[in-house]
Every structure is written in C-alpha cells, then in structure tokens.
Write a protein that holds these residues in place. Sequence first.
Motif, PDB file in Angstrom:
ATOM      1  N   ILE A 284      28.617  -2.770  26.393  1.00 22.04           N
ATOM      2  CA  ILE A 284      28.652  -1.311  26.275  1.00 22.04           C
ATOM      3  C   ILE A 284      29.259  -0.898  24.943  1.00 22.04           C
ATOM      4  CG2 ILE A 284      29.778   0.754  27.226  1.00 22.04           C
ATOM      5  CD1 ILE A 284      29.228  -0.401  30.002  1.00 22.04           C
ATOM      6  N   LYS A 285      30.278  -1.610  24.520  1.00 23.93           N
ATOM      7  CA  LYS A 285      30.896  -1.311  23.223  1.00 23.93           C
ATOM      8  C   LYS A 285      29.913  -1.555  22.086  1.00 23.93           C
ATOM      9  CE  LYS A 285      34.943  -2.375  20.447  1.00 23.93           C
ATOM     10  NZ  LYS A 285      36.149  -3.198  20.303  1.00 23.93           N
ATOM     11  N   LYS A 286      29.164  -2.647  22.149  1.00 27.83           N
ATOM     12  CA  LYS A 286      28.168  -2.945  21.120  1.00 27.83           C
ATOM     13  C   LYS A 286      27.049  -1.903  21.112  1.00 27.83           C
ATOM     14  CE  LYS A 286      29.223  -7.078  19.289  1.00 27.83           C
ATOM     15  NZ  LYS A 286      29.309  -7.361  17.883  1.00 27.83           N
ATOM     16  N   ILE A 287      26.658  -1.435  22.288  1.00 31.10           N
ATOM     17  CA  ILE A 287      25.630  -0.405  22.381  1.00 31.10           C
ATOM     18  C   ILE A 287      26.113   0.868  21.696  1.00 31.10           C
ATOM     19  CG2 ILE A 287      24.409   1.109  23.988  1.00 31.10           C
ATOM     20  CD1 ILE A 287      24.287  -1.311  25.923  1.00 31.10           C
ATOM     21  N   ASP A 288      27.367   1.248  21.970  1.00 31.10           N
ATOM     22  CA  ASP A 288      27.916   2.442  21.337  1.00 31.10           C
ATOM     23  C   ASP A 288      27.992   2.293  19.820  1.00 31.10           C
ATOM     24  OD1 ASP A 288      28.213   3.877  23.680  1.00 31.10           O
ATOM     25  OD2 ASP A 288      30.245   3.145  24.047  1.00 31.10           O
ATOM     26  N   MET A 289      28.326   1.099  19.355  1.00 33.02           N
ATOM     27  CA  MET A 289      28.386   0.857  17.913  1.00 33.02           C
ATOM     28  C   MET A 289      26.999   0.964  17.291  1.00 33.02           C
ATOM     29  SD  MET A 289      31.194  -2.227  17.794  1.00 33.02           S
ATOM     30  CE  MET A 289      30.795  -2.706  16.150  1.00 33.02           C
ATOM     31  N   ALA A 290      25.989   0.500  18.001  1.00 37.00           N
ATOM     32  CA  ALA A 290      24.626   0.592  17.489  1.00 37.00           C
ATOM     33  C   ALA A 290      24.177   2.045  17.389  1.00 37.00           C
ATOM     34  CB  ALA A 290      23.672  -0.202  18.383  1.00 37.00           C
ATOM     35  N   VAL A 291      24.644   2.884  18.312  1.00 34.98           N
ATOM     36  CA  VAL A 291      24.295   4.304  18.256  1.00 34.98           C
ATOM     37  C   VAL A 291      24.949   4.947  17.044  1.00 34.98           C
ATOM     38  CG1 VAL A 291      24.586   6.533  19.415  1.00 34.98           C
ATOM     39  CG2 VAL A 291      23.887   4.545  20.711  1.00 34.98           C
ATOM     40  N   THR A 292      26.205   4.627  16.786  1.00 34.63           N
ATOM     41  CA  THR A 292      26.899   5.232  15.646  1.00 34.63           C
ATOM     42  C   THR A 292      26.286   4.791  14.324  1.00 34.63           C
ATOM     43  OG1 THR A 292      28.565   3.478  15.598  1.00 34.63           O
ATOM     44  CG2 THR A 292      29.089   5.450  16.862  1.00 34.63           C
ATOM     45  N   LYS A 293      25.712   3.603  14.299  1.00 42.04           N
ATOM     46  CA  LYS A 293      25.056   3.130  13.080  1.00 42.04           C
ATOM     47  C   LYS A 293      23.629   3.628  12.966  1.00 42.04           C
ATOM     48  CE  LYS A 293      27.861  -0.983  12.588  1.00 42.04           C
ATOM     49  NZ  LYS A 293      27.892  -2.414  12.372  1.00 42.04           N
TER      50      LYS A 293
ATOM     51  N   ALA B  42      20.556   4.316  24.522  1.00 44.08           N
ATOM     52  CA  ALA B  42      21.845   3.674  24.757  1.00 44.08           C
ATOM     53  C   ALA B  42      22.395   4.051  26.127  1.00 44.08           C
ATOM     54  CB  ALA B  42      22.830   4.076  23.666  1.00 44.08           C
ATOM     55  N   ALA B  43      22.266   5.324  26.488  1.00 44.26           N
ATOM     56  CA  ALA B  43      22.745   5.776  27.795  1.00 44.26           C
ATOM     57  C   ALA B  43      22.001   5.060  28.913  1.00 44.26           C
ATOM     58  CB  ALA B  43      22.575   7.281  27.917  1.00 44.26           C
ATOM     59  N   ARG B  44      20.696   4.875  28.724  1.00 45.28           N
ATOM     60  CA  ARG B  44      19.886   4.182  29.727  1.00 45.28           C
ATOM     61  C   ARG B  44      20.329   2.731  29.873  1.00 45.28           C
ATOM     62  NH1 ARG B  44      15.354   5.282  27.511  1.00 45.28           N
ATOM     63  NH2 ARG B  44      14.936   3.244  26.639  1.00 45.28           N
ATOM     64  N   LYS B  45      20.564   2.051  28.749  1.00 42.00           N
ATOM     65  CA  LYS B  45      20.996   0.653  28.796  1.00 42.00           C
ATOM     66  C   LYS B  45      22.372   0.524  29.443  1.00 42.00           C
ATOM     67  CE  LYS B  45      18.429  -0.880  24.688  1.00 42.00           C
ATOM     68  NZ  LYS B  45      17.532  -1.836  25.305  1.00 42.00           N
TER      69      LYS B  45
ATOM     70  N   SER C  62      22.203   1.145  33.178  1.00 48.72           N
ATOM     71  CA  SER C  62      21.577   0.000  33.844  1.00 48.72           C
ATOM     72  C   SER C  62      22.581  -1.132  34.048  1.00 48.72           C
ATOM     73  CB  SER C  62      20.396  -0.470  33.011  1.00 48.72           C
ATOM     74  OG  SER C  62      19.875  -1.667  33.519  1.00 48.72           O
ATOM     75  N   LEU C  63      23.356  -1.413  33.000  1.00 55.71           N
ATOM     76  CA  LEU C  63      24.380  -2.462  33.114  1.00 55.71           C
ATOM     77  C   LEU C  63      25.438  -2.077  34.144  1.00 55.71           C
ATOM     78  CD1 LEU C  63      24.924  -3.509  29.396  1.00 55.71           C
ATOM     79  CD2 LEU C  63      24.022  -4.934  31.231  1.00 55.71           C
ATOM     80  N   ALA C  64      25.866  -0.808  34.132  1.00 57.22           N
ATOM     81  CA  ALA C  64      26.891  -0.358  35.083  1.00 57.22           C
ATOM     82  C   ALA C  64      26.372  -0.438  36.518  1.00 57.22           C
ATOM     83  CB  ALA C  64      27.312   1.073  34.745  1.00 57.22           C
ATOM     84  N   ARG C  65      25.106  -0.061  36.712  1.00 55.89           N
ATOM     85  CA  ARG C  65      24.510  -0.129  38.039  1.00 55.89           C
ATOM     86  C   ARG C  65      24.488  -1.564  38.542  1.00 55.89           C
ATOM     87  NH1 ARG C  65      19.116   1.197  37.606  1.00 55.89           N
ATOM     88  NH2 ARG C  65      19.666   2.548  35.888  1.00 55.89           N
ATOM     89  N   LYS C  66      24.076  -2.495  37.677  1.00 51.76           N
ATOM     90  CA  LYS C  66      24.022  -3.911  38.064  1.00 51.76           C
ATOM     91  C   LYS C  66      25.417  -4.454  38.356  1.00 51.76           C
ATOM     92  CE  LYS C  66      19.818  -4.917  35.477  1.00 51.76           C
ATOM     93  NZ  LYS C  66      19.255  -5.526  34.269  1.00 51.76           N
ATOM     94  N   LEU C  67      26.415  -4.003  37.559  1.00 54.10           N
ATOM     95  CA  LEU C  67      27.789  -4.461  37.784  1.00 54.10           C
ATOM     96  C   LEU C  67      28.312  -3.958  39.116  1.00 54.10           C
ATOM     97  CD1 LEU C  67      30.322  -5.868  36.660  1.00 54.10           C
ATOM     98  CD2 LEU C  67      30.958  -3.702  35.622  1.00 54.10           C
ATOM     99  N   ASN C  68      28.056  -2.693  39.421  1.00 52.40           N
ATOM    100  CA  ASN C  68      28.524  -2.133  40.700  1.00 52.40           C
ATOM    101  C   ASN C  68      27.807  -2.764  41.893  1.00 52.40           C
ATOM    102  OD1 ASN C  68      30.313  -0.454  39.403  1.00 52.40           O
ATOM    103  ND2 ASN C  68      28.888   1.257  39.298  1.00 52.40           N
TER     104      ASN C  68
END
Length: 86
Positions: free
Chosen positions: A54-63, A71-74, A77-83
Amino acid sequence: MPNIKSAKKRVKVTQAKTLQNKMVKSALKTVIKSAEIALEQNTENKAELVNTAIKKIDMAVTKGILHKNCAARKKSSLARKLNASA
C-alpha cells in the motif's frame, strides 16, 4: 531524429524518465505480487507485506505513475483479501 538542440535534449530526458518510471512500476508489481502470494499462503507476515504494498502504491501515485483511482482499487483489493484471510 531531431535536429534542434532542445529537441535532442527532450529525447534524452524522456528516455531517462521512461526508464525511471519503468523501474518504479516493475518494483510496484513485484511488491503487490509478493503481498498477494503471502495472502494466498497465509503467512505470518502478510499484514506487513500488504502495508508495504500500500505504501508503494501511494508512492507511485505521488510520482504520477498510477492514477489515484487505480491505486484506490488496488489498495482496496489488497485490504479485502487481507480481511478475508484473517
């Protein structure tokens, strides 16, 4: 091939930026894939790997490499799978 000096420079700068963006995108895909594998195999550090992704995704958005909605979708999706795996 450009003849004007500024156009030649733009070609070089564009190539350098393309390589940089490709590196970031490749690293992002690797981190996301490792997080998804950890979720599938239910390892003990899956939450840590998801947070890193998630941190890397946010960094990619800022760049400017990913769109914020992508990014929000990705991330969701990760949060849903984790939960679901908890």
